[in-house]
Design a protein around this motif. Structure first.
Motif, short mmCIF file in Angstrom:
data_model
loop_
_atom_site.label_atom_id
_atom_site.label_comp_id
_atom_site.label_asym_id
_atom_site.label_seq_id
_atom_site.Cartn_x
_atom_site.Cartn_y
_atom_site.Cartn_z
N GLU A 331 -16.19 -3.12 -30.37
CA GLU A 331 -15.75 -3.84 -30.13
C GLU A 331 -14.61 -3.59 -28.90
O GLU A 331 -14.52 -4.35 -27.70
N LYS A 332 -13.76 -2.42 -29.78
CA LYS A 332 -12.79 -1.61 -28.42
C LYS A 332 -13.62 -1.40 -27.23
O LYS A 332 -12.56 -1.29 -26.25
N ARG A 333 -14.54 -0.94 -28.04
CA ARG A 333 -15.38 -0.02 -25.95
C ARG A 333 -15.42 -1.18 -25.07
O ARG A 333 -15.38 -0.73 -24.62
N ARG A 334 -15.89 -2.67 -25.77
CA ARG A 334 -16.54 -3.19 -24.79
C ARG A 334 -15.14 -3.35 -24.24
O ARG A 334 -15.45 -4.01 -22.85
N ASP A 335 -14.15 -3.37 -25.30
CA ASP A 335 -12.71 -4.32 -24.15
C ASP A 335 -12.61 -3.44 -22.97
O ASP A 335 -11.94 -3.81 -22.11
N LEU A 336 -12.13 -2.01 -23.41
CA LEU A 336 -12.13 -0.82 -22.70
C LEU A 336 -12.97 -1.07 -21.80
O LEU A 336 -12.57 -0.81 -20.42
N LEU A 337 -13.82 -1.34 -21.27
CA LEU A 337 -15.54 -1.28 -20.50
C LEU A 337 -14.90 -2.59 -19.49
O LEU A 337 -15.00 -2.46 -18.30
N ALA A 342 -12.52 -4.03 -14.77
CA ALA A 342 -11.54 -4.73 -13.86
C ALA A 342 -10.86 -4.08 -12.63
O ALA A 342 -10.43 -4.43 -11.66
N ALA A 343 -10.50 -2.85 -13.76
CA ALA A 343 -9.54 -1.32 -12.78
C ALA A 343 -10.42 -1.11 -11.46
O ALA A 343 -9.91 -1.17 -11.18
N GLU A 344 -11.31 -1.04 -12.00
CA GLU A 344 -12.77 -1.19 -11.22
C GLU A 344 -12.83 -1.70 -9.84
O GLU A 344 -12.46 -1.89 -9.34
N ILE A 350 -8.44 -2.47 -3.73
CA ILE A 350 -6.85 -2.24 -2.58
C ILE A 350 -7.67 -1.08 -1.76
O ILE A 350 -7.40 -0.48 -1.13
N ALA A 351 -8.40 0.07 -2.40
CA ALA A 351 -9.65 0.62 -0.87
C ALA A 351 -9.94 0.35 0.29
O ALA A 351 -9.93 0.80 1.48
N GLN A 352 -10.14 -1.17 -0.01
CA GLN A 352 -11.15 -2.51 1.23
C GLN A 352 -9.76 -2.56 1.88
O GLN A 352 -9.94 -2.26 2.99
N GLU A 353 -8.68 -2.74 1.21
CA GLU A 353 -7.01 -3.13 1.51
C GLU A 353 -6.26 -1.62 3.12
O GLU A 353 -6.02 -1.67 3.67
N ASP A 354 -6.49 -0.43 2.10
CA ASP A 354 -6.57 0.79 2.99
C ASP A 354 -7.40 1.18 3.70
O ASP A 354 -6.67 1.03 4.85
N ARG A 355 -8.85 0.80 4.16
CA ARG A 355 -9.26 1.03 5.07
C ARG A 355 -8.98 0.14 6.47
O ARG A 355 -9.10 -0.08 7.38
N ASN A 356 -8.33 -1.32 5.61
CA ASN A 356 -8.16 -1.81 6.63
C ASN A 356 -6.79 -1.79 6.82
O ASN A 356 -6.75 -2.08 8.59
N LEU A 357 -6.04 -1.59 6.37
CA LEU A 357 -4.85 -1.02 6.80
C LEU A 357 -5.10 0.49 7.94
O LEU A 357 -4.31 0.02 9.06
#
Length: 370
Positions: A331-337, A342-344, A350-357
């Motif tokens: 269950e914890k592993r699923r939460d972490l996943l 979400a982080a990914e 952020i990477a898209q925004e970086d490219r735009n900037l």
């Protein structure tokens, strides 16, 4: 006891026409004979001998003695001015079986240029059918009739010719020379036939003696065969007894063989079942060895061998706790996943925004240089 006419063969009635002095143009001259004796009386030349000659000719077919007997026996054609004359003799008789019969003999005398010719025509034997009562007439050749009439009368032809109807000119034949006399007596008493019969009996006796000799030899051989057959029969009886004993023993042996075969079938079934169990055990042992090998591999992969520190019950409890902990960790592993996903996603944003900037910075620098 005196005999009557019905007890023996007899002559009953005679009719003559066209014989010697009896004219062929007149009616038949009939003479009836009476039992036990008929006396014929008459002057010379009236036909007494002709009656005897006619009787003799009717029953035997023999003509009177003489060189031209037939020509002198039939009425002379010249005396009546005819070319030919037919004569006939009819005799009614009773044969030895008591049956009445009629014999008809016919003759013909023909006048030719230089001589006369005599011819005996076929005769007729007339009788009555006992079943239907009808008269039956049969035509016969003269030679056949000559044989049949003496047989029907039961008297041989020599006796009829030389004794019963002996011609007066031939009545002294017993005084003739011995050769002729012997020939006549042989014919009357049928001695030739007797001699032939005696010879046949002698030959038959010799033949049967030879047959008896052969049969005796065959009998001796058969007696030996009989003795041998008796021995063979005794041996056969002994063999049959032995065979019966052997058949009894064979039956017992067959029963034992049947029981043994049944036991073999049971043992084979048991052996087959044992073999099947052995194969199953071998399969189980192979599977066990594989399981042990897997366990050993798993045990080697563990950082610590807990079986040395805990018993089976404790290990089962630990296994149940481990399952619960595993569920919690999963269950914890699923939460972490989920958090990692979400982080990914945020990182991608952020990477898209970086490219735009960076793109905007590049555009600005380009404008500034221009």
């Amino acid at each position: 006891e005196p005999k009557t006419a019905s007890d023996m063969a007899s002559i009953n009635k005679l009719s003559v026409r066209g014989v010697r002095a009896f004219s062929p143009d007149d009616q038949e001259q009939v003479i009836e004979f009476y039992f036990p004796v008929t006396v014929i009386v008459g002057s010379n030349g009236c036909g007494k001998t002709t009656i005897i000659e006619s009787l003799k000719y009717a029953v035997t077919g023999s003509l009177p003695p003489g060189k031209n007997a037939g020509q002198s026996f039939v009425h002379d054609p010249k005396s009546i001015g005819h070319q030919s004359v037919k004569a006939n003799i009819k005799l009614r008789l009773t044969n030895r079986a008591g049956q009445q019969m009629v014999v008809i003999r016919s003759m013909e005398l023909t006048q030719k240029k230089k001589a006369m010719t005599f011819k005996a025509l076929d005769g007729i034997l007339r009788t009555t059918d006992n079943r239907t009562g009808e008269k039956v007439s049969l035509s016969h050749k003269c030679t056949e009739l000559d044989r049949q009439i003496p047989m029907l009368l039961g008297v041989s032809k020599p006796i009829l010719e030389h004794v019963v109807f002996c011609h007066q000119e031939d009545s002294s034949w017993p005084l003739q020379e011995s050769t002729v006399l012997k020939t006549r007596f042989d014919a009357i008493f049928d001695s030739t036939r007797y001699a032939k019969a005696l010879k046949a009996i002698t030959d038959t006796k010799k033949e049967y003696n030879g047959v008896v000799k052969d049969l005796k030899a065959e009998l001796a051989g058969l007696a030996a065969h009989k003795q041998a057959a008796k021995g063979f029969r005794e041996e056969l009886e002994q063999f049959e007894e032995d065979l019966e004993v052997l058949e009894t023993n064979l039956q017992g042996t067959n029963d034992e063989i049947k029981q043994v075969n049944e036991e073999i079938q049971r043992n084979r079934a048991i052996a087959q079942e044992v073999e099947e169990q052995r194969l199953i055990i071998e399969d189980k042992e192979t599977e066990l060895a594989k399981e042990i090998s897997v366990l050993d591999a798993h045990r080697n992969m563990l950082p610590e061998d807990l079986t040395t520190k805990h018993n089976a019950h404790q290990l089962k409890d630990m296994l149940r706790d481990f399952d619960a902990q595993m569920a919690t960790q999963l269950e914890k592993r699923r939460d972490l996943l989920r958090d990692m996903q979400a982080a990914e996603a945020a990182l991608k944003s952020i990477a898209q925004e970086d490219r735009n900037l960076r793109e905007q910075i590049g555009n600005l620098q380009a404008q500034k240089s221009a």
